[in-house]
Design a protein around this motif. Structure first.
Motif, PDB file in Angstrom:
ATOM      1  N   PRO A 163      36.204 -15.693   6.445  1.00 47.85           N
ATOM      2  CA  PRO A 163      35.097 -16.463   5.444  1.00 47.85           C
ATOM      3  C   PRO A 163      34.484 -18.004   6.022  1.00 47.85           C
ATOM      4  O   PRO A 163      33.734 -18.653   6.269  1.00 47.85           O
ATOM      5  CB  PRO A 163      35.154 -16.073   4.236  1.00 47.85           C
ATOM      6  CG  PRO A 163      36.504 -15.092   4.832  1.00 47.85           C
ATOM      7  CD  PRO A 163      37.188 -14.945   5.791  1.00 47.85           C
ATOM      8  N   GLY A 164      36.771 -18.845   6.298  1.00 46.38           N
ATOM      9  CA  GLY A 164      36.198 -20.197   6.699  1.00 46.38           C
ATOM     10  C   GLY A 164      35.104 -20.741   7.526  1.00 46.38           C
ATOM     11  O   GLY A 164      33.903 -21.581   8.576  1.00 46.38           O
ATOM     12  N   VAL A 165      35.573 -19.698   9.329  1.00 40.14           N
ATOM     13  CA  VAL A 165      34.935 -20.056  10.222  1.00 40.14           C
ATOM     14  C   VAL A 165      33.304 -19.398  10.409  1.00 40.14           C
ATOM     15  O   VAL A 165      32.403 -20.365  10.376  1.00 40.14           O
ATOM     16  CB  VAL A 165      35.470 -19.452  11.911  1.00 40.14           C
ATOM     17  CG1 VAL A 165      34.539 -19.505  12.322  1.00 40.14           C
ATOM     18  CG2 VAL A 165      36.883 -19.525  11.465  1.00 40.14           C
ATOM     19  N   ALA A 166      33.032 -18.515   8.895  1.00 41.39           N
ATOM     20  CA  ALA A 166      31.610 -18.099   9.619  1.00 41.39           C
ATOM     21  C   ALA A 166      30.881 -18.929   8.210  1.00 41.39           C
ATOM     22  O   ALA A 166      29.905 -19.387   8.512  1.00 41.39           O
ATOM     23  CB  ALA A 166      31.347 -16.760   8.107  1.00 41.39           C
ATOM     24  N   ALA A 167      31.580 -20.077   7.184  1.00 43.98           N
ATOM     25  CA  ALA A 167      30.636 -21.158   6.990  1.00 43.98           C
ATOM     26  C   ALA A 167      30.492 -21.839   7.499  1.00 43.98           C
ATOM     27  O   ALA A 167      29.290 -22.725   7.723  1.00 43.98           O
ATOM     28  CB  ALA A 167      31.582 -21.812   5.625  1.00 43.98           C
ATOM     29  N   TRP A 168      31.616 -22.383   8.818  1.00 44.83           N
ATOM     30  CA  TRP A 168      30.724 -23.025   9.584  1.00 44.83           C
ATOM     31  C   TRP A 168      29.832 -22.712  10.641  1.00 44.83           C
ATOM     32  O   TRP A 168      28.700 -23.582  10.785  1.00 44.83           O
ATOM     33  CB  TRP A 168      32.191 -23.949  10.407  1.00 44.83           C
ATOM     34  CG  TRP A 168      33.020 -24.689  10.523  1.00 44.83           C
ATOM     35  CD1 TRP A 168      33.906 -24.381   9.238  1.00 44.83           C
ATOM     36  CD2 TRP A 168      33.749 -26.003  10.422  1.00 44.83           C
ATOM     37  NE1 TRP A 168      34.593 -25.834   9.042  1.00 44.83           N
ATOM     38  CE2 TRP A 168      34.870 -26.380  10.000  1.00 44.83           C
ATOM     39  CE3 TRP A 168      33.487 -26.415  12.442  1.00 44.83           C
ATOM     40  CZ2 TRP A 168      35.708 -27.383   9.956  1.00 44.83           C
ATOM     41  CZ3 TRP A 168      34.288 -27.138  12.400  1.00 44.83           C
ATOM     42  CH2 TRP A 168      34.781 -28.290  11.390  1.00 44.83           C
ATOM     43  N   LEU A 169      29.835 -21.452  11.486  1.00 43.56           N
ATOM     44  CA  LEU A 169      28.728 -20.600  11.903  1.00 43.56           C
ATOM     45  C   LEU A 169      27.533 -21.245  11.038  1.00 43.56           C
ATOM     46  O   LEU A 169      26.264 -21.536  11.427  1.00 43.56           O
ATOM     47  CB  LEU A 169      28.711 -19.347  12.328  1.00 43.56           C
ATOM     48  CG  LEU A 169      30.261 -19.235  13.556  1.00 43.56           C
ATOM     49  CD1 LEU A 169      30.759 -18.147  13.622  1.00 43.56           C
ATOM     50  CD2 LEU A 169      29.887 -20.220  14.465  1.00 43.56           C
ATOM     51  N   GLU A 170      27.643 -20.702   9.771  1.00 43.58           N
ATOM     52  CA  GLU A 170      26.062 -20.913   8.705  1.00 43.58           C
ATOM     53  C   GLU A 170      25.168 -22.618   9.345  1.00 43.58           C
ATOM     54  O   GLU A 170      24.502 -21.934   8.212  1.00 43.58           O
ATOM     55  CB  GLU A 170      26.714 -20.469   7.400  1.00 43.58           C
ATOM     56  CG  GLU A 170      25.534 -19.508   6.848  1.00 43.58           C
ATOM     57  CD  GLU A 170      25.474 -19.609   5.201  1.00 43.58           C
ATOM     58  OE1 GLU A 170      25.370 -18.046   4.874  1.00 43.58           O
ATOM     59  OE2 GLU A 170      26.649 -20.377   4.673  1.00 43.58           O
ATOM     60  N   ARG A 171      25.929 -23.407   9.170  1.00 40.63           N
ATOM     61  CA  ARG A 171      25.507 -24.776   9.437  1.00 40.63           C
ATOM     62  C   ARG A 171      25.752 -25.142  10.693  1.00 40.63           C
ATOM     63  O   ARG A 171      25.613 -26.346  11.154  1.00 40.63           O
ATOM     64  CB  ARG A 171      26.762 -25.548   8.185  1.00 40.63           C
ATOM     65  CG  ARG A 171      27.239 -25.299   7.041  1.00 40.63           C
ATOM     66  CD  ARG A 171      28.011 -26.315   6.262  1.00 40.63           C
ATOM     67  NE  ARG A 171      28.327 -26.083   5.378  1.00 40.63           N
ATOM     68  CZ  ARG A 171      28.588 -26.590   4.086  1.00 40.63           C
ATOM     69  NH1 ARG A 171      28.595 -27.755   4.210  1.00 40.63           N
ATOM     70  NH2 ARG A 171      28.610 -26.589   2.891  1.00 40.63           N
ATOM     71  N   ASP A 172      25.330 -23.734  11.333  1.00 36.24           N
ATOM     72  CA  ASP A 172      25.027 -24.061  12.767  1.00 36.24           C
ATOM     73  C   ASP A 172      25.697 -24.820  13.358  1.00 36.24           C
ATOM     74  O   ASP A 172      25.639 -26.471  14.577  1.00 36.24           O
ATOM     75  CB  ASP A 172      23.571 -25.272  12.880  1.00 36.24           C
ATOM     76  CG  ASP A 172      21.881 -24.252  12.129  1.00 36.24           C
ATOM     77  OD1 ASP A 172      22.259 -22.879  11.824  1.00 36.24           O
ATOM     78  OD2 ASP A 172      21.233 -25.113  11.580  1.00 36.24           O
ATOM     79  N   THR A 173      26.938 -24.767  13.150  1.00 36.07           N
ATOM     80  CA  THR A 173      28.032 -25.088  14.333  1.00 36.07           C
ATOM     81  C   THR A 173      28.197 -24.133  15.678  1.00 36.07           C
ATOM     82  O   THR A 173      28.900 -23.134  14.992  1.00 36.07           O
ATOM     83  CB  THR A 173      29.359 -25.258  13.748  1.00 36.07           C
ATOM     84  OG1 THR A 173      29.214 -26.098  12.169  1.00 36.07           O
ATOM     85  CG2 THR A 173      30.791 -26.386  14.190  1.00 36.07           C
ATOM     86  N   ARG A 174      28.309 -25.214  16.413  1.00 36.70           N
ATOM     87  CA  ARG A 174      28.577 -24.154  17.404  1.00 36.70           C
ATOM     88  C   ARG A 174      30.191 -22.989  18.165  1.00 36.70           C
ATOM     89  O   ARG A 174      30.835 -24.015  17.267  1.00 36.70           O
ATOM     90  CB  ARG A 174      27.923 -24.360  19.218  1.00 36.70           C
ATOM     91  CG  ARG A 174      26.944 -24.929  19.123  1.00 36.70           C
ATOM     92  CD  ARG A 174      26.559 -25.429  20.053  1.00 36.70           C
ATOM     93  NE  ARG A 174      26.781 -25.361  21.597  1.00 36.70           N
ATOM     94  CZ  ARG A 174      26.519 -24.129  22.281  1.00 36.70           C
ATOM     95  NH1 ARG A 174      25.159 -24.252  21.811  1.00 36.70           N
ATOM     96  NH2 ARG A 174      26.473 -23.553  23.788  1.00 36.70           N
ATOM     97  N   PRO A 175      30.256 -22.245  18.193  1.00 36.79           N
ATOM     98  CA  PRO A 175      31.612 -21.598  18.441  1.00 36.79           C
ATOM     99  C   PRO A 175      33.174 -22.725  19.343  1.00 36.79           C
ATOM    100  O   PRO A 175      33.791 -23.357  18.770  1.00 36.79           O
ATOM    101  CB  PRO A 175      31.480 -19.910  18.941  1.00 36.79           C
ATOM    102  CG  PRO A 175      30.274 -19.936  18.845  1.00 36.79           C
ATOM    103  CD  PRO A 175      29.214 -21.419  18.648  1.00 36.79           C
ATOM    104  N   ASP A 176      32.068 -23.277  20.121  1.00 40.31           N
ATOM    105  CA  ASP A 176      33.552 -24.336  21.408  1.00 40.31           C
ATOM    106  C   ASP A 176      33.381 -25.146  19.997  1.00 40.31           C
ATOM    107  O   ASP A 176      34.053 -26.081  20.589  1.00 40.31           O
ATOM    108  CB  ASP A 176      32.511 -24.525  21.924  1.00 40.31           C
ATOM    109  CG  ASP A 176      32.759 -23.745  23.410  1.00 40.31           C
ATOM    110  OD1 ASP A 176      32.813 -22.533  23.127  1.00 40.31           O
ATOM    111  OD2 ASP A 176      31.217 -23.895  24.012  1.00 40.31           O
ATOM    112  N   THR A 177      32.286 -26.149  19.167  1.00 43.81           N
ATOM    113  CA  THR A 177      32.620 -27.414  18.762  1.00 43.81           C
ATOM    114  C   THR A 177      33.842 -26.884  17.460  1.00 43.81           C
ATOM    115  O   THR A 177      34.523 -27.848  17.087  1.00 43.81           O
ATOM    116  CB  THR A 177      31.294 -27.710  18.212  1.00 43.81           C
ATOM    117  OG1 THR A 177      30.557 -28.124  18.883  1.00 43.81           O
ATOM    118  CG2 THR A 177      31.388 -28.449  17.396  1.00 43.81           C
TER     119      THR A 177
END
Length: 356
Positions: free
Chosen positions: A268-282
């Motif tokens: 869920p924590g990584v999904a919250a980052w992805l939901e905010r348009d953060t790239r996986p490499d970032t």
């Protein structure tokens, strides 16, 4: 070859008063006369502080007031590195010996003042010991009425001697011979107004008693840690990408090897980052860059960074789509299909002419 003996040490051991122990340390105590610092056993024998922290506490305590004691200043003065000094200062700050406070100067400039307390536990107790020095000023007020009461008490025991020695008040030695007989018990009489003197002085030490400690005690409760961020909706696509990113961390850094249970908790924590348009490499770079060596608890470390370094939500701006004009077939922006501005103007002009 004979081994050289230190005669000064042998002479000092011979002067030790108690019998020497069979084992352990032997203290040769020579009193200091100059250049010494008093250190309490609460600091020297503090089991919660490292030896480095105790050493820097003694060094800071021995420095004169106004000396710079920042990390870079201490690193330039002593052989220890900046990381070791910073860790020692954090230990002293956590136990109350060191405190950093930001203060605004009269000219508007903000500076950081470093305060070192040699006995932080004393700050938690109201210091009422300063009250006796405050009672020194009312002493003259007590003596004034005492002198006025002496002549009133003198004629009591010797009414016949009062008129004979009334004009001769200058010779003090004569009344001194009679002082040990009767005036001796009368001397405590002037102490009667003494309770009136400390009454106005009572509120003075109250200002010191209401001292509020600025340094929290080591046993103070800590604020709870913020929870792991969660997305608004954990879609299967977000869950798949988050699981793949966490499972692939050990390929980039072997220290970030997470178990299946830990990966499931951190999704869920990584999904919250992805939901905010953060790239996986970032995300991968934010989790693994500048990590301590070694990473003892990778799950706690990744959870901490996912929580603390969470980026702000992305602000998406709505874009009006392109439409094809039904009259001239030109492209124009509009929320719904129809005519462009020129065609609408032409149609409005034709309607006005037809109405006329």
């Amino acid at each position: 070859m004979d081994t050289k003996q230190n005669t000064a040490l042998l002479r000092a051991l011979a002067e030790v008063p108690a019998p020497l122990p069979d084992r352990g340390v032997i203290h040769v105590v020579i009193p200091h006369t100059d250049r010494f610092t008093v250190v309490g056993n609460h600091l020297a024998q503090n089991a919660g502080l490292s030896t480095t922290a105790v050493g820097f506490a003694v060094r800071i305590q021995s420095l004169p007031q106004g000396t710079e004691v920042g990390v870079k200043a201490l690193a330039a003065r002593f052989p220890e590195g900046e990381k070791l000094i910073a860790a020692a200062l954090r230990e002293l700050e956590a136990h109350g010996y060191l405190q950093r406070a930001r203060t605004r100067l009269p000219n508007g400039r903000i500076v950081t003042r470093t305060v070192f307390c040699n006995q932080p536990t004393a700050l938690l107790r109201p210091r009422a010991a300063a009250a006796p020095p405050q009672q020194a000023p009312p002493a003259p007020q007590v003596r004034a009425p005492a002198r006025a009461s002496v002549p009133a008490a003198a004629p009591g025991p010797a009414p016949a001697q009062a008129p004979a020695r009334g004009p001769a008040l200058a010779p003090a030695p004569k009344p001194e011979h009679h002082a040990p007989e009767t005036p001796a018990p009368e001397t405590p009489a002037p102490e009667a107004p003494a309770p009136e003197a400390p009454a106005p002085e009572a509120p003075v030490p109250q200002g010191h008693a209401s001292f509020t400690p600025l340094v929290p005690p080591p046993t103070a409760p800590k604020s709870p840690r913020p929870p792991l961020p969660r997305p608004r909706e954990l879609t299967p696509e977000l869950e798949r990408i988050s699981t793949a990113l966490l499972s692939d961390l050990h390929h980039h850094s072997p220290e970030f090897t997470l178990s299946e249970e830990h990966v499931h908790k951190l999704v869920p924590g990584v999904a919250a980052w992805l939901e905010r348009d953060t790239r996986p490499d970032t995300i991968r770079h934010a989790l693994t860059t500048n990590a301590p060596e070694p990473v003892k608890y990778p799950y706690q470390f990744v959870k901490h960074r996912l929580t603390v370094l969470l980026p702000p939500p992305a602000h998406r701006t709505s874009v009006t789509p392109f439409q094809t004009c039904d009259g001239c077939e030109r492209a124009f922006r509009a929320p719904a299909p129809g005519h462009c501005r020129d065609c609408r103007t032409g149609h409005a002009h034709e309607d006005q002419q037809a109405a006329a």
